[in-house]
Scaffold this active site. Structure first.
Site, PDB file in Angstrom:
ATOM      1  N   CYS A 131       0.858  -1.195   0.000  1.00 41.26           N
ATOM      2  CA  CYS A 131       0.000   0.000   0.000  1.00 41.26           C
ATOM      3  C   CYS A 131       0.892   1.242   0.000  1.00 41.26           C
ATOM      4  O   CYS A 131       1.723   1.400  -0.877  1.00 41.26           O
ATOM      5  CB  CYS A 131      -0.975  -0.032   1.174  1.00 41.26           C
ATOM      6  SG  CYS A 131      -2.096  -1.456   1.165  1.00 41.26           S
ATOM      7  N   ASP A 186      -8.496  -1.153  -7.717  1.00 40.11           N
ATOM      8  CA  ASP A 186      -7.779  -0.182  -6.896  1.00 40.11           C
ATOM      9  C   ASP A 186      -7.983   1.225  -7.445  1.00 40.11           C
ATOM     10  O   ASP A 186      -7.389   1.603  -8.454  1.00 40.11           O
ATOM     11  CB  ASP A 186      -6.285  -0.534  -6.875  1.00 40.11           C
ATOM     12  CG  ASP A 186      -5.514   0.240  -5.809  1.00 40.11           C
ATOM     13  OD1 ASP A 186      -6.041   1.231  -5.282  1.00 40.11           O
ATOM     14  OD2 ASP A 186      -4.377  -0.170  -5.517  1.00 40.11           O
ATOM     15  N   HIS A 218      -7.231  -3.552  -3.465  1.00 33.73           N
ATOM     16  CA  HIS A 218      -6.191  -2.834  -2.740  1.00 33.73           C
ATOM     17  C   HIS A 218      -6.032  -3.451  -1.353  1.00 33.73           C
ATOM     18  O   HIS A 218      -6.998  -3.585  -0.615  1.00 33.73           O
ATOM     19  CB  HIS A 218      -6.570  -1.353  -2.614  1.00 33.73           C
ATOM     20  CG  HIS A 218      -5.526  -0.525  -1.940  1.00 33.73           C
ATOM     21  ND1 HIS A 218      -4.400  -0.084  -2.586  1.00 33.73           N
ATOM     22  CD2 HIS A 218      -5.436  -0.066  -0.673  1.00 33.73           C
ATOM     23  CE1 HIS A 218      -3.657   0.630  -1.751  1.00 33.73           C
ATOM     24  NE2 HIS A 218      -4.268   0.651  -0.581  1.00 33.73           N
TER      25      HIS A 218
END
Length: 251
Positions: A131, A186, A218
């Site tokens: 991330c 995402d 994500h």
């Protein structure tokens, strides 16, 4: 396998971190693991141990150390939508405080900490980031191309933005190898943004891999969250270890 908590002096205080090392004296090639926005927790230790099992010493710094030692957040109800929203209200200011300058200065401290250890093999490190940690890993290799052999970014977000200091604009300094494992679902890294990143890497002559993990969301590597995708996570391990074997071999 040993995991301990260590303290790393920085220009802004002391960063707490987890150090995971194989048994034996070493020296071991070093890997930095850059956390996602939820911070240090058992899942990240599990991931560090899987990397260390292949012969690497893994340092997982608490990137939000300026706000206090980990854990900063109660993640016991992370699967509940309303609780996640409240959690992100606390997290996002901390993410925003990690400016390019802050990331650069902190990375220098982590690299110096590793270089000073007798059980760390001299030479460059590799970084795997998740991330926001994936985005920070890209910033790091741009800032220290001579000290970082490779980075892997998994479900990294906001790598391409309209800002004049967007991460993708600094790739020309990279001399190592980079890999991006993009989540299909995402909103922080759209197909258009992926294309822009790939064009920038190609134009700069960077050795890179960029793959789309179809159907993955994500955060797909994080087994303690609702978006965990086991198949995509195993694919991520294969990609990461392929990169490490090639750029930072243990023998």
């Amino acid at each position: 396998m040993q995991t301990t908590t260590v303290d790393i002096p920085t220009g802004d205080g002391v960063a707490d971190a987890c150090l995971t090392r194989p048994d034996g004296d070493g020296p071991f090639p070093p890997v930095l693991l850059f956390m996602d926005a939820f911070g240090p927790r058992p899942r990240l230790v599990e991931m560090a141990e899987r990397i260390a099992a292949r012969g690497y010493l893994v340092l997982t710094p608490h990137l939000f150390y300026r706000a206090g030692r980990a854990p900063l957040f109660d993640l016991s109800r992370i699967g509940e939508a309303d609780q996640r929203a409240a959690l992100f209200e606390k997290i996002m200011p901390l993410v925003g405080a990690l400016t390019p300058d802050v990331i650069s200065r902190d990375t220098a401290a982590y690299l110096d900490f590793l270089a000073a250890r007798d059980d760390v093999r001299p030479g460059p490190v590799a970084i795997t980031g998740y991330c926001m940690g994936g985005t920070n890993a890209l910033r790091a290799i741009e800032a220290y191309p001579d000290r970082i052999a490779a980075i892997a970014s998994f479900h990294g977000g906001r790598i391409v933005t309209d800002a004049p200091d967007s991460p993708h604009l600094g790739v020309s300094s990279i001399t190592g190898e980079v890999y991006f494992g993009h989540a299909d679902q995402d909103r922080s890294m759209t197909p258009e943004q992926i294309t822009t990143l790939e064009k920038a890497l190609t134009a700069a002559g960077v050795r890179y891999g960029s793959e789309l993990y179809e159907g993955a969301h994500h955060g797909f590597t994080m087994a303690d969250t609702p978006v965990y995708d086991e198949q995509a996570t195993e694919r991520h391990w294969a990609a990461l270890f392929d990169l490490l074997d090639r750029t930072l071999p243990t023998t």
